[in-house]
Enzyme design. Structure first.
Site, PDB file in Angstrom:
ATOM      1  N   TYR A  42      65.108  46.502  30.203  1.00  0.00           N
ATOM      2  CA  TYR A  42      64.345  47.203  28.797  1.00  0.00           C
ATOM      3  C   TYR A  42      65.415  47.011  27.069  1.00  0.00           C
ATOM      4  O   TYR A  42      64.669  46.722  26.012  1.00  0.00           O
ATOM      5  CB  TYR A  42      63.607  47.926  29.044  1.00  0.00           C
ATOM      6  CG  TYR A  42      62.337  47.719  30.099  1.00  0.00           C
ATOM      7  CD1 TYR A  42      62.313  46.620  30.632  1.00  0.00           C
ATOM      8  CD2 TYR A  42      62.005  49.358  29.972  1.00  0.00           C
ATOM      9  CE1 TYR A  42      60.989  46.941  31.636  1.00  0.00           C
ATOM     10  CE2 TYR A  42      60.832  49.042  31.288  1.00  0.00           C
ATOM     11  CZ  TYR A  42      60.987  48.035  31.814  1.00  0.00           C
ATOM     12  OH  TYR A  42      59.710  48.235  32.886  1.00  0.00           O
ATOM     13  N   SER A  93      61.203  48.359  43.365  1.00  0.00           N
ATOM     14  CA  SER A  93      59.831  47.784  42.448  1.00  0.00           C
ATOM     15  C   SER A  93      59.987  46.705  42.612  1.00  0.00           C
ATOM     16  O   SER A  93      60.753  46.166  42.941  1.00  0.00           O
ATOM     17  CB  SER A  93      60.329  47.889  40.884  1.00  0.00           C
ATOM     18  OG  SER A  93      59.039  47.393  40.197  1.00  0.00           O
ATOM     19  N   ASN A  94      58.534  46.387  43.000  1.00  0.00           N
ATOM     20  CA  ASN A  94      58.359  44.813  43.076  1.00  0.00           C
ATOM     21  C   ASN A  94      59.101  43.821  43.892  1.00  0.00           C
ATOM     22  O   ASN A  94      59.460  43.116  44.563  1.00  0.00           O
ATOM     23  CB  ASN A  94      58.905  43.625  42.015  1.00  0.00           C
ATOM     24  CG  ASN A  94      58.189  43.963  40.387  1.00  0.00           C
ATOM     25  OD1 ASN A  94      57.565  44.115  40.833  1.00  0.00           O
ATOM     26  ND2 ASN A  94      59.449  44.124  39.449  1.00  0.00           N
ATOM     27  N   GLN A 127      57.655  50.297  42.915  1.00  0.00           N
ATOM     28  CA  GLN A 127      56.440  50.405  41.968  1.00  0.00           C
ATOM     29  C   GLN A 127      55.824  49.378  41.590  1.00  0.00           C
ATOM     30  O   GLN A 127      56.850  48.062  41.571  1.00  0.00           O
ATOM     31  CB  GLN A 127      57.150  50.773  40.625  1.00  0.00           C
ATOM     32  CG  GLN A 127      56.662  50.773  39.276  1.00  0.00           C
ATOM     33  CD  GLN A 127      57.256  51.028  37.654  1.00  0.00           C
ATOM     34  OE1 GLN A 127      57.606  50.028  37.345  1.00  0.00           O
ATOM     35  NE2 GLN A 127      57.692  52.185  37.870  1.00  0.00           N
ATOM     36  N   SER A 150      51.643  48.030  35.237  1.00  0.00           N
ATOM     37  CA  SER A 150      50.427  47.468  34.403  1.00  0.00           C
ATOM     38  C   SER A 150      49.246  47.257  34.346  1.00  0.00           C
ATOM     39  O   SER A 150      48.401  46.285  34.945  1.00  0.00           O
ATOM     40  CB  SER A 150      50.583  45.153  34.226  1.00  0.00           C
ATOM     41  OG  SER A 150      51.883  45.709  33.550  1.00  0.00           O
ATOM     42  N   PRO A 151      48.289  48.477  34.603  1.00  0.00           N
ATOM     43  CA  PRO A 151      47.257  48.272  35.616  1.00  0.00           C
ATOM     44  C   PRO A 151      46.170  48.118  34.632  1.00  0.00           C
ATOM     45  O   PRO A 151      44.730  47.890  34.490  1.00  0.00           O
ATOM     46  CB  PRO A 151      46.498  50.275  35.464  1.00  0.00           C
ATOM     47  CG  PRO A 151      48.353  51.007  33.960  1.00  0.00           C
ATOM     48  CD  PRO A 151      48.825  49.529  34.743  1.00  0.00           C
ATOM     49  N   LYS A 154      51.256  52.073  28.998  1.00  0.00           N
ATOM     50  CA  LYS A 154      52.037  51.192  27.641  1.00  0.00           C
ATOM     51  C   LYS A 154      51.715  50.980  26.611  1.00  0.00           C
ATOM     52  O   LYS A 154      50.496  50.422  27.157  1.00  0.00           O
ATOM     53  CB  LYS A 154      52.715  50.462  28.297  1.00  0.00           C
ATOM     54  CG  LYS A 154      53.997  49.359  27.538  1.00  0.00           C
ATOM     55  CD  LYS A 154      53.321  48.254  26.607  1.00  0.00           C
ATOM     56  CE  LYS A 154      54.097  47.908  25.480  1.00  0.00           C
ATOM     57  NZ  LYS A 154      53.719  46.365  24.935  1.00  0.00           N
ATOM     58  N   VAL A 213      52.170  51.495  21.790  1.00  0.00           N
ATOM     59  CA  VAL A 213      53.126  52.057  21.197  1.00  0.00           C
ATOM     60  C   VAL A 213      51.936  53.042  19.890  1.00  0.00           C
ATOM     61  O   VAL A 213      52.168  53.280  18.751  1.00  0.00           O
ATOM     62  CB  VAL A 213      53.682  50.847  20.126  1.00  0.00           C
ATOM     63  CG1 VAL A 213      54.610  50.342  21.294  1.00  0.00           C
ATOM     64  CG2 VAL A 213      53.264  49.548  20.085  1.00  0.00           C
ATOM     65  N   ASN A 237      44.852  56.968  26.526  1.00  0.00           N
ATOM     66  CA  ASN A 237      45.126  57.050  28.072  1.00  0.00           C
ATOM     67  C   ASN A 237      45.433  57.504  28.934  1.00  0.00           C
ATOM     68  O   ASN A 237      45.608  58.472  29.908  1.00  0.00           O
ATOM     69  CB  ASN A 237      46.088  55.863  27.952  1.00  0.00           C
ATOM     70  CG  ASN A 237      46.480  54.402  27.846  1.00  0.00           C
ATOM     71  OD1 ASN A 237      44.837  54.175  27.074  1.00  0.00           O
ATOM     72  ND2 ASN A 237      47.612  53.632  27.300  1.00  0.00           N
TER      73      ASN A 237
END
Length: 276
Positions: free
Chosen positions: A58, A141-142, A163, A190-191, A232, A234, A242
């Site tokens: 990231y 993850s993945n 994850q 990414s729900p 996620k 900003v 959330n």
């Protein structure tokens, strides 16, 4: 408190190694390093979040560390996740660099970001990073069921977490069932479907019945399946909204309607297609 269980207040999951992961986290994927990321993380911590999820890929670990310091929240109250970028060679060396950027002595969770180059090659380095105290827990993850099985067979400790992309539309039942059998905590990212799931007619209908907004319904659905979940944003108002998912419950009917949205045929895979 038994392994795999959610704590009595519903706010943390007990991992197989005994550590506790908060059920709700703020993710900072696609948030540039700098003020926008610092503000998002600082707001989340002000609003009660105690779980922040970043990654080497990231490019914003510095901002996460700065926000944590600026927040004044004690380090031992915040669960920090970062992820090993598997285009690199050594998870231990990369963990050291992550800690330098974050300004921390240790992360709570260190994940292999995706199974590039095969499922097992990086796992010995992840175990070494944990042995050296760079991470309290390590995971992946993945990773699909077959990839998880390969890591478990090859390693001396199993991954504490996998994850994955998980939501009512990506209801990976095969992967969820297998992870439960293996005592690996499945964690949802990414729900909201990067926003796409918010306008789904079933989701909006359930939200109206529950007197909630679609984002809260999608996050709550993950909690009721026992999954810690990363959201996620900003925007301060959305970060607050959330977080408001612990004071209501979806009915069995609501859950069944949402479960039926699955487009993966209950897959045991973590991804529909590789991006690497």
């Amino acid at each position: 408190m038994t392994v795999g269980a959610v704590t009595a207040d519903g706010r943390a999951r007990v991992l197989a190694d005994g550590n506790q992961m908060p059920m709700l986290g703020l993710g900072v994927w696609q948030v540039p390093n700098g003020p926008e990321c610092v503000n998002a993380v600082r707001w989340a911590l002000e609003l009660g979040y105690r779980h922040i999820d970043t990654a080497q890929a990231y490019g914003n670990e510095e901002s996460v560390g700065q926000a944590l310091r600026d927040s004044g929240v004690p380090r031992d109250e915040v669960f920090i996740t970062t992820k090993f970028y598997p285009g690199r060679e050594d998870p231990v060396a990369e963990a050291q660099q992550s800690l330098r950027r974050l300004g921390l002595d240790q992360v709570n969770l260190y994940l292999i970001h995706w199974p590039q180059g095969g499922a097992t090659w990086a796992w010995p380095g992840m175990e070494r990073a944990r042995e050296r105290g760079y991470a309290r827990s390590v995971g992946v993850s993945n990773f699909s069921v077959s990839e998880l099985d390969a890591v478990i067979a090859a390693g001396t400790i199993p991954p504490a977490v996998d994850q994955v992309n998980f939501s009512p539309l990506q209801y990976r039942r095969g992967l969820l069932d297998a992870s439960r059998r293996q005592d690996v905590a499945l964690e949802a990212y990414s729900p909201l479907g990067t926003g796409r799931n918010l306008s789904n007619k079933t989701v909006t209908s359930v939200a109206q019945r529950a007197g909630r907004i679609p984002a809260q319904v999608l996050l709550r659905w993950c909690l009721q399946h026992g999954l810690p979940v990363i959201s996620k944003s900003v925007h301060r108002e959305r970060i607050l909204q959330n977080a408001q998912i612990f004071d209501f419950a979806l009915s069995d009917e609501d859950m069944a309607e949402l479960d039926a949205l699955d487009q993966t045929n209950g897959t045991d895979r973590a991804l529909e297609s590789k991006w690497w």
